[in-house]
Design a protein around this motif. Sequence first.
Motif, PDB file in Angstrom:
ATOM      1  N   GLU A 125      43.150  24.659  35.167  1.00  0.00           N
ATOM      2  CA  GLU A 125      42.738  26.028  35.440  1.00  0.00           C
ATOM      3  C   GLU A 125      42.668  26.836  34.150  1.00  0.00           C
ATOM      4  OE1 GLU A 125      45.144  24.536  37.385  1.00  0.00           O
ATOM      5  OE2 GLU A 125      43.931  24.295  39.188  1.00  0.00           O
ATOM      6  N   ASP A 126      43.625  26.625  33.245  1.00  0.00           N
ATOM      7  CA  ASP A 126      43.603  27.313  31.955  1.00  0.00           C
ATOM      8  C   ASP A 126      42.356  26.937  31.165  1.00  0.00           C
ATOM      9  OD1 ASP A 126      46.023  28.485  32.548  1.00  0.00           O
ATOM     10  OD2 ASP A 126      47.201  27.103  31.325  1.00  0.00           O
ATOM     11  N   CYS A 127      42.001  25.668  31.186  1.00  0.00           N
ATOM     12  CA  CYS A 127      40.812  25.210  30.456  1.00  0.00           C
ATOM     13  C   CYS A 127      39.537  25.764  31.071  1.00  0.00           C
ATOM     14  CB  CYS A 127      40.761  23.687  30.407  1.00  0.00           C
ATOM     15  SG  CYS A 127      41.955  22.984  29.262  1.00  0.00           S
ATOM     16  N   GLU A 128      39.487  25.891  32.389  1.00  0.00           N
ATOM     17  CA  GLU A 128      38.311  26.459  33.038  1.00  0.00           C
ATOM     18  C   GLU A 128      38.139  27.918  32.663  1.00  0.00           C
ATOM     19  OE1 GLU A 128      39.018  25.566  37.147  1.00  0.00           O
ATOM     20  OE2 GLU A 128      38.186  23.550  36.961  1.00  0.00           O
ATOM     21  N   VAL A 129      39.236  28.665  32.621  1.00  0.00           N
ATOM     22  CA  VAL A 129      39.185  30.069  32.200  1.00  0.00           C
ATOM     23  C   VAL A 129      38.741  30.158  30.746  1.00  0.00           C
ATOM     24  CG1 VAL A 129      40.624  32.113  31.747  1.00  0.00           C
ATOM     25  CG2 VAL A 129      40.878  30.858  33.892  1.00  0.00           C
ATOM     26  N   THR A 130      39.304  29.295  29.907  1.00  0.00           N
ATOM     27  CA  THR A 130      38.939  29.270  28.493  1.00  0.00           C
ATOM     28  C   THR A 130      37.470  28.918  28.319  1.00  0.00           C
ATOM     29  OG1 THR A 130      41.188  28.651  27.873  1.00  0.00           O
ATOM     30  CG2 THR A 130      39.463  28.219  26.262  1.00  0.00           C
ATOM     31  N   LEU A 131      36.985  27.932  29.068  1.00  0.00           N
ATOM     32  CA  LEU A 131      35.574  27.538  28.974  1.00  0.00           C
ATOM     33  C   LEU A 131      34.666  28.697  29.363  1.00  0.00           C
ATOM     34  CD1 LEU A 131      33.413  25.392  28.468  1.00  0.00           C
ATOM     35  CD2 LEU A 131      33.687  24.679  30.843  1.00  0.00           C
ATOM     36  N   ASN A 132      35.015  29.423  30.430  1.00  0.00           N
ATOM     37  CA  ASN A 132      34.205  30.573  30.837  1.00  0.00           C
ATOM     38  C   ASN A 132      34.172  31.634  29.740  1.00  0.00           C
ATOM     39  OD1 ASN A 132      33.569  29.454  33.320  1.00  0.00           O
ATOM     40  ND2 ASN A 132      35.309  30.394  34.347  1.00  0.00           N
ATOM     41  N   ALA A 133      35.313  31.873  29.094  1.00  0.00           N
ATOM     42  CA  ALA A 133      35.367  32.851  28.004  1.00  0.00           C
ATOM     43  C   ALA A 133      34.523  32.385  26.820  1.00  0.00           C
ATOM     44  CB  ALA A 133      36.816  33.080  27.573  1.00  0.00           C
ATOM     45  N   ILE A 134      34.558  31.091  26.526  1.00  0.00           N
ATOM     46  CA  ILE A 134      33.761  30.539  25.425  1.00  0.00           C
ATOM     47  C   ILE A 134      32.269  30.689  25.719  1.00  0.00           C
ATOM     48  CG2 ILE A 134      33.115  28.390  24.252  1.00  0.00           C
ATOM     49  CD1 ILE A 134      36.083  27.536  24.558  1.00  0.00           C
ATOM     50  N   VAL A 135      31.867  30.370  26.945  1.00  0.00           N
ATOM     51  CA  VAL A 135      30.454  30.479  27.326  1.00  0.00           C
ATOM     52  C   VAL A 135      29.982  31.927  27.180  1.00  0.00           C
ATOM     53  CG1 VAL A 135      28.821  30.287  29.246  1.00  0.00           C
ATOM     54  CG2 VAL A 135      30.466  28.466  28.827  1.00  0.00           C
ATOM     55  N   GLU A 136      30.770  32.865  27.673  1.00  0.00           N
ATOM     56  CA  GLU A 136      30.413  34.283  27.549  1.00  0.00           C
ATOM     57  C   GLU A 136      30.344  34.695  26.080  1.00  0.00           C
ATOM     58  OE1 GLU A 136      29.336  36.430  29.857  1.00  0.00           O
ATOM     59  OE2 GLU A 136      29.398  34.719  31.211  1.00  0.00           O
ATOM     60  N   GLY A 137      31.286  34.212  25.288  1.00  0.00           N
ATOM     61  CA  GLY A 137      31.300  34.530  23.863  1.00  0.00           C
ATOM     62  C   GLY A 137      30.083  33.980  23.135  1.00  0.00           C
ATOM     63  N   ILE A 138      29.692  32.757  23.470  1.00  0.00           N
ATOM     64  CA  ILE A 138      28.512  32.150  22.838  1.00  0.00           C
ATOM     65  C   ILE A 138      27.248  32.898  23.241  1.00  0.00           C
ATOM     66  CG2 ILE A 138      27.046  30.078  22.834  1.00  0.00           C
ATOM     67  CD1 ILE A 138      29.635  28.428  22.772  1.00  0.00           C
ATOM     68  N   ARG A 139      27.150  33.259  24.520  1.00  0.00           N
ATOM     69  CA  ARG A 139      25.986  34.040  24.968  1.00  0.00           C
ATOM     70  C   ARG A 139      25.888  35.349  24.191  1.00  0.00           C
ATOM     71  NH1 ARG A 139      27.466  33.531  31.138  1.00  0.00           N
ATOM     72  NH2 ARG A 139      26.582  31.499  31.634  1.00  0.00           N
TER      73      ARG A 139
END
Length: 128
Positions: A36-50
Amino acid sequence: ADGTEGATRDGAKMEDEGVGFSGINSQMPQTQGFVEDCEVTLNAIVEGIRAAAASRDWFGGMRDCMRDLKRLQGFKFKQPPGVRAELCAIMYKCITTEDEEVDQMLVKSMAQVTCRMLQTKPGKELLD
């Protein structure tokens, strides 16, 4: 679950969903909360890259997101194919941009991350 079947979520094996962990990482006792922590982190990374790609924030946002994405890949966290495809498309556009402000080390880092996301194992589904 007796601990040998890998991490599960909502009764389904993570391997079946295309996300989670593979190999020995799936057998670690702390994996369930970590997914769950990695999924939250991945979502934050995707938003950051966008956001970084849209604003051409190469030195702050994009560099930080690449570092975080490399770290997440180092954990052998399986990213959903749709997310991988979106990230590959964004990073390809960034890599091939004519912007002189893009640092060559950042371009190399984005290329390495993109290549790693595009790699598939025999029998695995390819990105569209």
